[in-house]
Design a protein around this motif. Structure first.
Motif, PDB file in Angstrom:
ATOM      1  N   PRO A 116       0.813  -1.219   0.000  1.00 52.90           N
ATOM      2  CA  PRO A 116       0.000   0.000   0.000  1.00 52.90           C
ATOM      3  C   PRO A 116       0.845   1.267   0.000  1.00 52.90           C
ATOM      4  CG  PRO A 116       0.131  -0.875   2.207  1.00 52.90           C
ATOM      5  CD  PRO A 116       0.845  -1.862   1.317  1.00 52.90           C
ATOM      6  N   LYS A 117       0.240   2.351  -0.564  1.00 58.11           N
ATOM      7  CA  LYS A 117       0.915   3.643  -0.577  1.00 58.11           C
ATOM      8  C   LYS A 117      -0.129   4.744  -0.479  1.00 58.11           C
ATOM      9  CE  LYS A 117       4.633   1.952  -3.577  1.00 58.11           C
ATOM     10  NZ  LYS A 117       5.468   2.221  -4.773  1.00 58.11           N
ATOM     11  N   LEU A 118       0.223   5.799   0.253  1.00 59.66           N
ATOM     12  CA  LEU A 118      -0.628   6.977   0.370  1.00 59.66           C
ATOM     13  C   LEU A 118       0.140   8.181  -0.159  1.00 59.66           C
ATOM     14  CD1 LEU A 118      -3.043   8.651   1.400  1.00 59.66           C
ATOM     15  CD2 LEU A 118      -2.015   8.598   3.687  1.00 59.66           C
ATOM     16  N   ALA A 119      -0.428   8.850  -1.159  1.00 58.43           N
ATOM     17  CA  ALA A 119       0.200  10.026  -1.760  1.00 58.43           C
ATOM     18  C   ALA A 119      -0.679  11.248  -1.517  1.00 58.43           C
ATOM     19  CB  ALA A 119       0.405   9.825  -3.257  1.00 58.43           C
ATOM     20  N   ILE A 120      -0.065  12.325  -1.063  1.00 56.31           N
ATOM     21  CA  ILE A 120      -0.781  13.569  -0.777  1.00 56.31           C
ATOM     22  C   ILE A 120      -0.237  14.666  -1.689  1.00 56.31           C
ATOM     23  CG2 ILE A 120      -1.236  15.344   0.954  1.00 56.31           C
ATOM     24  CD1 ILE A 120      -0.874  13.121   3.079  1.00 56.31           C
ATOM     25  N   ILE A 121      -1.135  15.280  -2.454  1.00 58.72           N
ATOM     26  CA  ILE A 121      -0.719  16.383  -3.315  1.00 58.72           C
ATOM     27  C   ILE A 121      -0.774  17.677  -2.507  1.00 58.72           C
ATOM     28  CG2 ILE A 121      -1.128  17.640  -5.452  1.00 58.72           C
ATOM     29  CD1 ILE A 121      -0.279  14.700  -5.813  1.00 58.72           C
ATOM     30  N   SER A 122       0.388  18.216  -2.211  1.00 65.47           N
ATOM     31  CA  SER A 122       0.486  19.502  -1.522  1.00 65.47           C
ATOM     32  C   SER A 122       0.937  20.532  -2.565  1.00 65.47           C
ATOM     33  CB  SER A 122       1.468  19.403  -0.346  1.00 65.47           C
ATOM     34  OG  SER A 122       1.581  20.643   0.316  1.00 65.47           O
ATOM     35  N   SER A 123       1.928  21.323  -2.253  1.00 65.57           N
ATOM     36  CA  SER A 123       2.406  22.343  -3.188  1.00 65.57           C
ATOM     37  C   SER A 123       3.682  22.954  -2.652  1.00 65.57           C
ATOM     38  CB  SER A 123       1.352  23.446  -3.355  1.00 65.57           C
ATOM     39  OG  SER A 123       1.875  24.557  -4.064  1.00 65.57           O
ATOM     40  N   GLN A 124       4.494  23.496  -3.550  1.00 68.40           N
ATOM     41  CA  GLN A 124       5.661  24.248  -3.092  1.00 68.40           C
ATOM     42  C   GLN A 124       5.221  25.478  -2.302  1.00 68.40           C
ATOM     43  OE1 GLN A 124       8.028  25.741  -6.297  1.00 68.40           O
ATOM     44  NE2 GLN A 124       6.358  26.878  -7.268  1.00 68.40           N
ATOM     45  N   MET A 125       3.970  25.884  -2.480  1.00 60.13           N
ATOM     46  CA  MET A 125       3.453  27.020  -1.727  1.00 60.13           C
ATOM     47  C   MET A 125       3.210  26.664  -0.258  1.00 60.13           C
ATOM     48  SD  MET A 125       0.936  28.689  -4.605  1.00 60.13           S
ATOM     49  CE  MET A 125       0.400  30.096  -3.631  1.00 60.13           C
ATOM     50  N   GLY A 126       3.331  25.381   0.088  1.00 58.90           N
ATOM     51  CA  GLY A 126       3.253  24.961   1.467  1.00 58.90           C
ATOM     52  C   GLY A 126       4.611  24.899   2.149  1.00 58.90           C
ATOM     53  N   SER A 127       5.669  25.179   1.398  1.00 58.01           N
ATOM     54  CA  SER A 127       7.020  25.152   1.945  1.00 58.01           C
ATOM     55  C   SER A 127       7.297  26.422   2.749  1.00 58.01           C
ATOM     56  CB  SER A 127       8.045  25.038   0.810  1.00 58.01           C
ATOM     57  OG  SER A 127       9.353  25.314   1.267  1.00 58.01           O
ATOM     58  N   ASN A 128       7.701  26.258   4.005  1.00 61.91           N
ATOM     59  CA  ASN A 128       8.076  27.424   4.811  1.00 61.91           C
ATOM     60  C   ASN A 128       9.323  28.096   4.268  1.00 61.91           C
ATOM     61  OD1 ASN A 128       5.974  27.136   6.736  1.00 61.91           O
ATOM     62  ND2 ASN A 128       7.116  25.538   7.779  1.00 61.91           N
ATOM     63  N   THR A 129      10.242  27.280   3.734  1.00 61.07           N
ATOM     64  CA  THR A 129      11.487  27.809   3.192  1.00 61.07           C
ATOM     65  C   THR A 129      11.236  28.702   1.985  1.00 61.07           C
ATOM     66  OG1 THR A 129      12.624  25.810   3.933  1.00 61.07           O
ATOM     67  CG2 THR A 129      13.763  27.168   2.301  1.00 61.07           C
ATOM     68  N   ARG A 130      10.210  28.369   1.203  1.00 62.95           N
ATOM     69  CA  ARG A 130       9.928  29.115  -0.027  1.00 62.95           C
ATOM     70  C   ARG A 130       8.781  30.106   0.138  1.00 62.95           C
ATOM     71  NH1 ARG A 130      10.851  25.119  -5.245  1.00 62.95           N
ATOM     72  NH2 ARG A 130      12.984  24.536  -4.735  1.00 62.95           N
ATOM     73  N   ALA A 131       8.541  30.561   1.355  1.00 59.87           N
ATOM     74  CA  ALA A 131       7.467  31.528   1.587  1.00 59.87           C
ATOM     75  C   ALA A 131       7.752  32.817   0.820  1.00 59.87           C
ATOM     76  CB  ALA A 131       7.337  31.813   3.078  1.00 59.87           C
ATOM     77  N   LYS A 132       6.794  33.230  -0.006  1.00 61.98           N
ATOM     78  CA  LYS A 132       6.986  34.423  -0.836  1.00 61.98           C
ATOM     79  C   LYS A 132       5.895  35.465  -0.616  1.00 61.98           C
ATOM     80  CE  LYS A 132       9.385  31.985  -4.575  1.00 61.98           C
ATOM     81  NZ  LYS A 132       9.403  31.652  -6.027  1.00 61.98           N
ATOM     82  N   GLY A 133       5.041  35.232   0.396  1.00 63.03           N
ATOM     83  CA  GLY A 133       3.970  36.177   0.640  1.00 63.03           C
ATOM     84  C   GLY A 133       2.766  35.928  -0.246  1.00 63.03           C
ATOM     85  N   GLN A 134       1.661  36.632   0.049  1.00 63.96           N
ATOM     86  CA  GLN A 134       0.406  36.529  -0.691  1.00 63.96           C
ATOM     87  C   GLN A 134      -0.220  35.124  -0.551  1.00 63.96           C
ATOM     88  OE1 GLN A 134      -0.949  39.332  -2.285  1.00 63.96           O
ATOM     89  NE2 GLN A 134       0.807  40.401  -1.386  1.00 63.96           N
ATOM     90  N   SER A 135      -1.430  34.968  -1.040  1.00 61.25           N
ATOM     91  CA  SER A 135      -2.141  33.679  -1.038  1.00 61.25           C
ATOM     92  C   SER A 135      -2.070  33.009   0.333  1.00 61.25           C
ATOM     93  CB  SER A 135      -1.561  32.750  -2.112  1.00 61.25           C
ATOM     94  OG  SER A 135      -1.673  33.299  -3.396  1.00 61.25           O
TER      95      SER A 135
END
Length: 216
Positions: A116-135
């Protein structure tokens, strides 16, 4: 391989469903539209809906569960105008709570699989390191989905279920816009390769569609 993909009525979810079927997987897609001809009805925000589909598929082992359903409700809105608390509640209900409800509803189906495998689609916009503001709402929800996935990876590893969290790329969809970098087919093919590579040794990974590691 039996694959269940949430939010498969459009965009990346639809492309994942097509790509999986094209390689001869037995793939099921879901949608909130209960009148859809080919997709299974599922509202990931609703525990009763999750339970109903789990019961409908009660005899079906699931080898791969892809939690893809997501919304970006404040797209195009200025950051100082996000005062409608319902926007926050509705976004988190789908992007975070929906992942949890889906994973829990189909955990026993996953355990019936030999791999079995569980895959979750998140986003680079969820990265604290890549926080760019907005949204703010979308970013916060995808960061929460990442955190949820990392914690699920810890708890499900002893049960033999690896969990991966993925950024699908900036994809040309209704959500991503026509200015995005890649098309849905490229994203789907890359994501399927990442899902194939997921194992207990890599559980908790946060990766791009092309295999690059994503910063937390």
């Amino acid at each position: 391989m039996n694959i269940l993909i949430t939010g498969a009525n459009r965009g990346i979810g639809a492309a994942l469903l097509t790509a999986a079927q094209n390689r001869r997987d037995t793939a099921f897609g879901t949608t909130r539209d209960t009148a859809h001809d080919t997709l299974l009805p599922l509202d990931v925000r609703d525990p009763a809906s999750c339970a109903a589909l789990a019961e409908r598929l009660r005899d079906t082992p699931i080898d791969l569960l892809v939690c893809n359903a997501g919304v970006y409700l404040e797209k195009g809105m200025p950051a100082d105008a996000l005062t409608d608390t319902q926007l926050w509640a509705d976004t988190f209900a789908t992007n975070v709570t929906g992942v949890y409800l889906t994973a829990m509803a189909f955990l026993q189906h996953l355990k019936r699989s030999t791999a079995p495998k569980l895959a979750i689609i998140s986003s680079q916009m969820g990265s604290n390191t890549r926080a760019k503001g907005q949204s703010y709402i979308y970013r916060a929800s995808k960061s929460a989905a990442l955190n949820l996935g990392r914690n699920l990876a810890v708890d499900l590893k002893p049960q033999g279920v690896p969990v991966g969290i993925y950024h699908p790329g900036w994809v040309r969809t209704e959500m991503g816009s026509d200015a995005a970098d890649i098309n849905t087919d490229d994203s789907a093919r890359g994501l399927l390769q990442r899902f194939d590579a997921l194992s207990l040794d890599t559980s908790g990974c946060f990766e791009m569609w092309n295999g690059d590691a994503m910063p937390l």
